[in-house]
Design an enzyme around this catalytic site. Structure first.
Site, short mmCIF file in Angstrom:
data_model
loop_
_atom_site.label_atom_id
_atom_site.label_comp_id
_atom_site.label_asym_id
_atom_site.label_seq_id
_atom_site.Cartn_x
_atom_site.Cartn_y
_atom_site.Cartn_z
N ASP A 1 3.22 3.55 3.39
CA ASP A 1 3.72 2.52 2.49
C ASP A 1 5.23 2.64 2.43
O ASP A 1 5.76 3.72 2.13
CB ASP A 1 3.12 2.70 1.09
N ASP B 1 -6.93 -7.56 -2.77
CA ASP B 1 -6.57 -6.53 -3.73
C ASP B 1 -7.09 -6.95 -5.09
O ASP B 1 -6.81 -8.08 -5.55
CB ASP B 1 -5.04 -6.37 -3.79
#
Length: 238
Positions: A8, A129
């Site tokens: 990330d 998500d």
């Protein structure tokens, strides 16, 4: 089942967020290419990349870091975050990504997802998500009224390569993945489902694998913290 080590990217560094909150970031490596190489050397077959800044900005922000990773590795990589138009999709695939993940745009412009899937077979994934079962967009900052199954079934006939399902409340807290919800999703669609959020041990991976319906799992913090040994995990998953 494939294990996807996660990188990330925030401000050019490898970080992990706690439940998706940008102000709760821990930096694990300031050299993303070196981190990618370490994962490859440990035997990973894929990498999962996220442009965190891009997810909020709606455009690529950590492009140089992603490009440095792609120059360093010889395994396929998928990227999500800030990819919201066909030009950006085309640019990233031309730069060497194996797959792009479309999240926010899957909610806001589902026709673009379908168009991209037709144009680039096998190279488009949908990122779903969710917080409390409801889909969140724009870097998880905005919640919608859509359920996970609502969104997933929209793309069942679109030709997408995978669905990356993230349980936001599990992300970064090392509490284990939501196996039940992920398996339920995987059984409800014909698209391969990749689990994300909370994968922190071999036991977690085994539970996901043993459902028999989950195609992959993403792990980040556990690999950085050493709670999950990548080499052993890859060997165990076969």
């Amino acid at each position: 089942m494939i294990l996807y080590p996660a990188i990330d990217l925030k401000d050019g560094q490898c970080v992990r967020l706690l439940q998706g909150e940008m102000e709760r970031a821990t930096v694990f490596n300031d050299d993303p290419a070196a981190q990618a190489r370490a994962f490859v050397d440990a035997g990973c077959r894929w990498l999962h990349l996220v442009d965190l800044n891009g997810a909020f900005a709606g455009r690529p922000v950590n492009a140089s870091a992603v490009e440095s990773i792609l120059a360093e590795i010889d395994v396929p990589a998928q990227l999500g975050g800030g990819i919201r138009d066909m030009k950006t999709i085309e640019t990233w695939l031309e730069k060497g990504l194996a797959r792009v993940i479309l999240g926010t745009v899957a909610v806001e412009d589902p026709d673009l997802v379908r168009e991209a899937a037709r144009a680039f077979p096998g190279r488009i994934a949908v990122g779903i998500d969710a917080r409390g079962g409801r889909v969140a967009t724009r870097g998880w900052a905005e919640e919608t009224h859509l359920t996970v199954s609502d969104l997933a079934t929209k793309f069942e006939d679109a030709g997408v390569a995978a669905i990356v399902y993230t349980d936001i409340e599990r992300d970064g807290v090392m509490g284990g993945p939501n196996v039940t919800a992920t398996a339920t999703l995987a059984r409800s669609v014909d698209v391969p489902v990749i689990a994300s959020g909370g994968v922190s041990s071999m036991d977690d991976l085994v539970r996901l694998r043993d459902t028999g319906v989950i195609a992959g799992a993403i792990s980040g913090r556990a690999l950085y913290d050493g709670k999950l040994n990548l080499q052993e995990a890859v060997a165990a998953l076969g």
